[in-house]
Design a protein around this motif. Structure first.
Motif, short mmCIF file in Angstrom:
data_model
loop_
_atom_site.label_atom_id
_atom_site.label_comp_id
_atom_site.label_asym_id
_atom_site.label_seq_id
_atom_site.Cartn_x
_atom_site.Cartn_y
_atom_site.Cartn_z
N VAL A 148 27.11 35.30 2.18
CA VAL A 148 28.36 34.50 2.19
C VAL A 148 28.31 33.17 2.88
N GLY A 149 28.63 32.25 2.48
CA GLY A 149 28.38 30.95 3.13
C GLY A 149 26.83 30.68 3.44
N ASP A 150 26.33 30.32 4.57
CA ASP A 150 24.96 30.26 4.86
C ASP A 150 24.36 31.59 5.40
N GLY A 151 25.02 32.42 5.60
CA GLY A 151 24.42 33.74 5.86
C GLY A 151 24.00 33.89 7.18
N LYS A 152 23.99 33.00 8.15
CA LYS A 152 23.21 32.78 9.24
C LYS A 152 23.52 33.47 10.41
N PRO A 153 24.99 34.25 10.46
CA PRO A 153 25.20 34.98 11.58
C PRO A 153 24.24 35.82 11.85
N ASN A 154 23.87 36.66 10.74
CA ASN A 154 23.11 37.89 10.95
C ASN A 154 22.09 38.05 9.95
N ALA A 155 21.64 36.88 9.50
CA ALA A 155 20.28 36.72 8.57
C ALA A 155 19.18 37.44 9.20
N ALA A 156 18.81 37.02 10.46
CA ALA A 156 17.55 37.81 11.11
C ALA A 156 17.67 39.34 11.26
N ASP A 157 18.78 39.80 11.57
CA ASP A 157 19.36 41.36 11.69
C ASP A 157 18.82 41.84 10.30
N ALA A 158 19.46 41.08 9.30
CA ALA A 158 19.33 41.66 7.89
C ALA A 158 17.94 41.77 7.45
N GLU A 159 16.91 40.82 7.76
CA GLU A 159 15.28 41.14 7.53
C GLU A 159 14.88 42.03 8.34
N VAL A 211 25.29 38.20 5.79
CA VAL A 211 24.50 38.66 4.87
C VAL A 211 24.86 40.08 4.76
N TYR A 212 25.34 40.65 3.62
CA TYR A 212 25.72 42.09 3.43
C TYR A 212 25.12 42.82 2.32
N GLY A 213 24.41 43.95 2.86
CA GLY A 213 23.62 44.79 2.21
C GLY A 213 24.45 45.97 1.86
N PHE A 214 24.03 46.44 0.57
CA PHE A 214 25.00 47.62 0.13
C PHE A 214 23.74 48.44 -0.77
N LYS A 236 23.10 49.92 6.86
CA LYS A 236 23.07 50.19 8.23
C LYS A 236 22.35 49.00 8.95
N ASP A 237 23.04 48.07 9.74
CA ASP A 237 22.26 46.99 10.34
C ASP A 237 22.27 45.74 9.40
N MET A 238 22.57 45.94 8.26
CA MET A 238 22.49 44.78 7.41
C MET A 238 24.17 44.38 7.05
N TRP A 239 24.72 43.95 7.90
CA TRP A 239 26.09 43.62 8.00
C TRP A 239 26.51 42.99 8.85
N PRO A 240 27.38 41.69 8.95
CA PRO A 240 27.86 41.08 10.06
C PRO A 240 28.67 41.83 11.04
N ASP A 271 14.72 40.41 -3.60
CA ASP A 271 16.34 39.83 -3.61
C ASP A 271 16.66 38.76 -2.59
N PHE A 272 16.40 39.08 -1.44
CA PHE A 272 17.01 38.51 -0.09
C PHE A 272 16.00 37.21 -0.34
N ALA A 273 14.92 36.98 -0.78
CA ALA A 273 14.27 35.72 -1.08
C ALA A 273 14.85 34.78 -1.95
#
Ligand SMILES: [Cu+2]
Length: 148
Positions: free
Chosen positions: A115-126, A96-99, A69-73, A143-145
């Motif tokens: 996926v790609g530069d991951g930027k659209p939701n990188a901050a949300d993923a963190e 960024v896609y978290g499973f 949850k919340d680690m998903w574009p 892993d994200f680092a």
């Protein structure tokens, strides 16, 4: 009869075109024990291009794979795999896609794809990683680092 043969030919042609475009499939095993410890996805991370796919392969019926949850574009359909079943996910959108494996989420059984530069939701993923159970947070943070 002739018609079905013709259709088969069209499908084969479409697959060949997809291959030529450079899309790749990564196989990820869901393991009771791996090189990173107990209850792991292996590999636990992936850097992908839009259009790539990941095939999640359970090696034991006690695992599944689903969206964290919340680690998903935004706007991408979430994944919820059935226990013990293979799941193939195609990544059409940068982000960024978290499973997680639901039964082993608190043991830190997680997988993260950029996926790609991951930027659209990188901050949300963190932010989502910061709220994860302690063992999941520890693995996801490390892993994200590696994907930055
Ligand atoms: Cu599991």
């Amino acid at each position: 009869m002739f018609k079905s043969v013709l259709l088969a030919g069209v499908v084969v042609g479409a697959l060949a075109v997809a291959g030529a475009a450079g899309a790749a499939e990564l196989q990820v095993k869901m393991l009771n024990s791996g090189s990173q410890g107990m209850m792991v996805f292996e590999p636990a991370t992936a850097k992908l291009k839009a259009g790539d796919t990941v095939r999640f392969i359970p090696t034991d019926p006690g695992h599944n794979v689903e969206t964290i949850k919340d680690m998903w574009p935004a706007g991408v359909a979430e994944v919820k795999g059935v226990m013990g079943k293979e799941v193939v996910v195609k990544f059409a959108k940068t982000g960024v896609y978290g499973f997680k494996c639901m039964p082993h989420w608190t043991m830190g059984m997680t997988f993260v794809a950029k996926v790609g530069d991951g930027k659209p939701n990188a901050a949300d993923a963190e932010a989502a990683i910061a709220k994860a159970p302690p063992l999941a947070k520890k693995r996801l943070t490390a892993d994200f680092a590696t994907l930055k």
